[in-house]
Design a protein around this motif. Structure first.
Motif, PDB file in Angstrom:
ATOM      1  N   ILE A   3      -6.081  12.474  10.626  1.00  5.53           N
ATOM      2  CA  ILE A   3      -6.058  10.987  10.761  1.00  5.53           C
ATOM      3  C   ILE A   3      -4.499  10.672  10.782  1.00  5.53           C
ATOM      4  O   ILE A   3      -3.311  10.978  10.011  1.00  5.53           O
ATOM      5  N   VAL A   4      -4.037   9.829  12.032  1.00  6.54           N
ATOM      6  CA  VAL A   4      -2.738   9.632  12.178  1.00  6.54           C
ATOM      7  C   VAL A   4      -2.636   8.219  12.156  1.00  6.54           C
ATOM      8  O   VAL A   4      -3.481   7.526  12.409  1.00  6.54           O
ATOM      9  N   ALA A  33       5.972   2.916   3.158  1.00  6.32           N
ATOM     10  CA  ALA A  33       6.564   4.108   3.881  1.00  6.32           C
ATOM     11  C   ALA A  33       5.571   5.419   3.632  1.00  6.32           C
ATOM     12  O   ALA A  33       5.511   6.139   4.620  1.00  6.32           O
ATOM     13  N   VAL A  34       4.979   5.476   2.483  1.00 10.50           N
ATOM     14  CA  VAL A  34       3.987   6.514   2.268  1.00 10.50           C
ATOM     15  C   VAL A  34       2.965   6.629   3.224  1.00 10.50           C
ATOM     16  O   VAL A  34       2.437   7.626   3.902  1.00 10.50           O
ATOM     17  N   LEU A  35       2.433   5.347   3.351  1.00 14.49           N
ATOM     18  CA  LEU A  35       1.211   5.090   4.280  1.00 14.49           C
ATOM     19  C   LEU A  35       1.706   5.453   5.667  1.00 14.49           C
ATOM     20  O   LEU A  35       0.950   5.986   6.451  1.00 14.49           O
ATOM     21  N   LYS A  36       2.804   4.972   6.202  1.00 12.61           N
ATOM     22  CA  LYS A  36       3.098   4.906   7.714  1.00 12.61           C
ATOM     23  C   LYS A  36       3.576   6.311   8.002  1.00 12.61           C
ATOM     24  O   LYS A  36       3.596   6.547   9.297  1.00 12.61           O
ATOM     25  N   ASN A  37       4.224   6.881   7.185  1.00 11.01           N
ATOM     26  CA  ASN A  37       4.528   8.382   7.417  1.00 11.01           C
ATOM     27  C   ASN A  37       3.395   9.489   7.221  1.00 11.01           C
ATOM     28  O   ASN A  37       3.754  10.549   7.429  1.00 11.01           O
ATOM     29  N   GLY A  38       2.498   8.929   7.046  1.00 10.42           N
ATOM     30  CA  GLY A  38       1.013   9.986   6.868  1.00 10.42           C
ATOM     31  C   GLY A  38       0.769  10.683   5.585  1.00 10.42           C
ATOM     32  O   GLY A  38       0.076  11.860   5.549  1.00 10.42           O
ATOM     33  N   ARG A  39       1.645  10.478   4.650  1.00  8.16           N
ATOM     34  CA  ARG A  39       1.695  11.103   3.343  1.00  8.16           C
ATOM     35  C   ARG A  39       0.628  10.734   2.517  1.00  8.16           C
ATOM     36  O   ARG A  39       0.323  11.225   1.258  1.00  8.16           O
ATOM     37  N   ALA A  40      -0.187   9.478   2.621  1.00  4.52           N
ATOM     38  CA  ALA A  40      -0.992   8.653   1.921  1.00  4.52           C
ATOM     39  C   ALA A  40      -2.288   9.706   1.945  1.00  4.52           C
ATOM     40  O   ALA A  40      -2.706  10.414   2.781  1.00  4.52           O
ATOM     41  N   PRO A  59      -8.553  -1.970  12.724  1.00  3.20           N
ATOM     42  CA  PRO A  59      -8.270  -0.942  11.850  1.00  3.20           C
ATOM     43  C   PRO A  59      -8.024   0.119  12.945  1.00  3.20           C
ATOM     44  O   PRO A  59      -7.072   1.168  12.622  1.00  3.20           O
ATOM     45  N   GLY A  60      -8.532   0.192  13.807  1.00  7.49           N
ATOM     46  CA  GLY A  60      -8.565   1.286  15.018  1.00  7.49           C
ATOM     47  C   GLY A  60      -7.287   1.214  15.843  1.00  7.49           C
ATOM     48  O   GLY A  60      -6.685   2.227  16.407  1.00  7.49           O
ATOM     49  N   ASP A  61      -6.366   0.186  15.658  1.00 12.79           N
ATOM     50  CA  ASP A  61      -5.104   0.103  16.207  1.00 12.79           C
ATOM     51  C   ASP A  61      -4.130   0.794  15.084  1.00 12.79           C
ATOM     52  O   ASP A  61      -2.947   1.127  15.645  1.00 12.79           O
ATOM     53  N   LEU A  62      -4.524   0.847  13.969  1.00 15.22           N
ATOM     54  CA  LEU A  62      -3.527   1.511  12.665  1.00 15.22           C
ATOM     55  C   LEU A  62      -3.936   2.930  12.559  1.00 15.22           C
ATOM     56  O   LEU A  62      -3.044   3.738  12.050  1.00 15.22           O
ATOM     57  N   TRP A  65      -8.192   9.493  14.841  1.00 14.08           N
ATOM     58  CA  TRP A  65      -8.334  10.571  14.287  1.00 14.08           C
ATOM     59  C   TRP A  65      -8.093  11.669  15.376  1.00 14.08           C
ATOM     60  O   TRP A  65      -8.262  11.311  16.619  1.00 14.08           O
ATOM     61  N   GLU A  66      -7.357  12.844  15.053  1.00 13.05           N
ATOM     62  CA  GLU A  66      -6.886  13.948  15.843  1.00 13.05           C
ATOM     63  C   GLU A  66      -7.442  15.228  15.510  1.00 13.05           C
ATOM     64  O   GLU A  66      -7.085  15.281  14.238  1.00 13.05           O
ATOM     65  N   PRO A  67      -8.252  16.139  16.128  1.00 14.36           N
ATOM     66  CA  PRO A  67      -8.447  17.425  15.724  1.00 14.36           C
ATOM     67  C   PRO A  67      -7.255  18.292  15.289  1.00 14.36           C
ATOM     68  O   PRO A  67      -6.162  17.941  15.762  1.00 14.36           O
ATOM     69  N   GLU A  68      -7.360  18.687  13.966  1.00 18.14           N
ATOM     70  CA  GLU A  68      -6.413  19.574  13.468  1.00 18.14           C
ATOM     71  C   GLU A  68      -6.185  20.878  14.272  1.00 18.14           C
ATOM     72  O   GLU A  68      -4.928  21.233  14.639  1.00 18.14           O
TER      73      GLU A  68
END
Length: 86
Positions: A3-4, A33-40, A59-62, A65-68
């Motif tokens: 999830i990006v 910052a935790v949320l926007k940096n993908g650490r949440a 929500p889809g603008d924010l 999903w990208e495969p790992e």
């Protein structure tokens, strides 16, 4: 992480500073910052709703999903996706 979070993209499009977004959404700049940096690990729907209202987006603008690992999606050594296997 598959999830990006694209908050930075929307901030740039809206020409809005991170601090302003945090204030308008009602969360601390550190939590944003935790949320926007993908650490949440999670995001509350109320927070997602507030982000969408302030940034005037969906929500889809924010979130996307990208495969790992695309290798985990193949059925054989030929590299064909599972859906194409016979």
């Amino acid at each position: 992480m598959p999830i990006v979070v694209d908050i930075d993209v929307m901030l740039a499009k809206r020409k809005m500073p991170v601090g302003t977004l945090a204030e308008r959404v009602g969360i601390t700049p550190a939590n944003l910052a935790v949320l926007k940096n993908g650490r949440a690990k999670a995001v509350r729907f109320t927070t997602l709703q507030a982000l969408c209202e302030v940034l005037e987006c969906q929500p889809g603008d924010l979130l996307r999903w990208e495969p790992e690992d695309s290798a985990s999606l193949t059925a054989d050594d030929g590299g064909r996706p599972l859906a194409e296997s016979s």
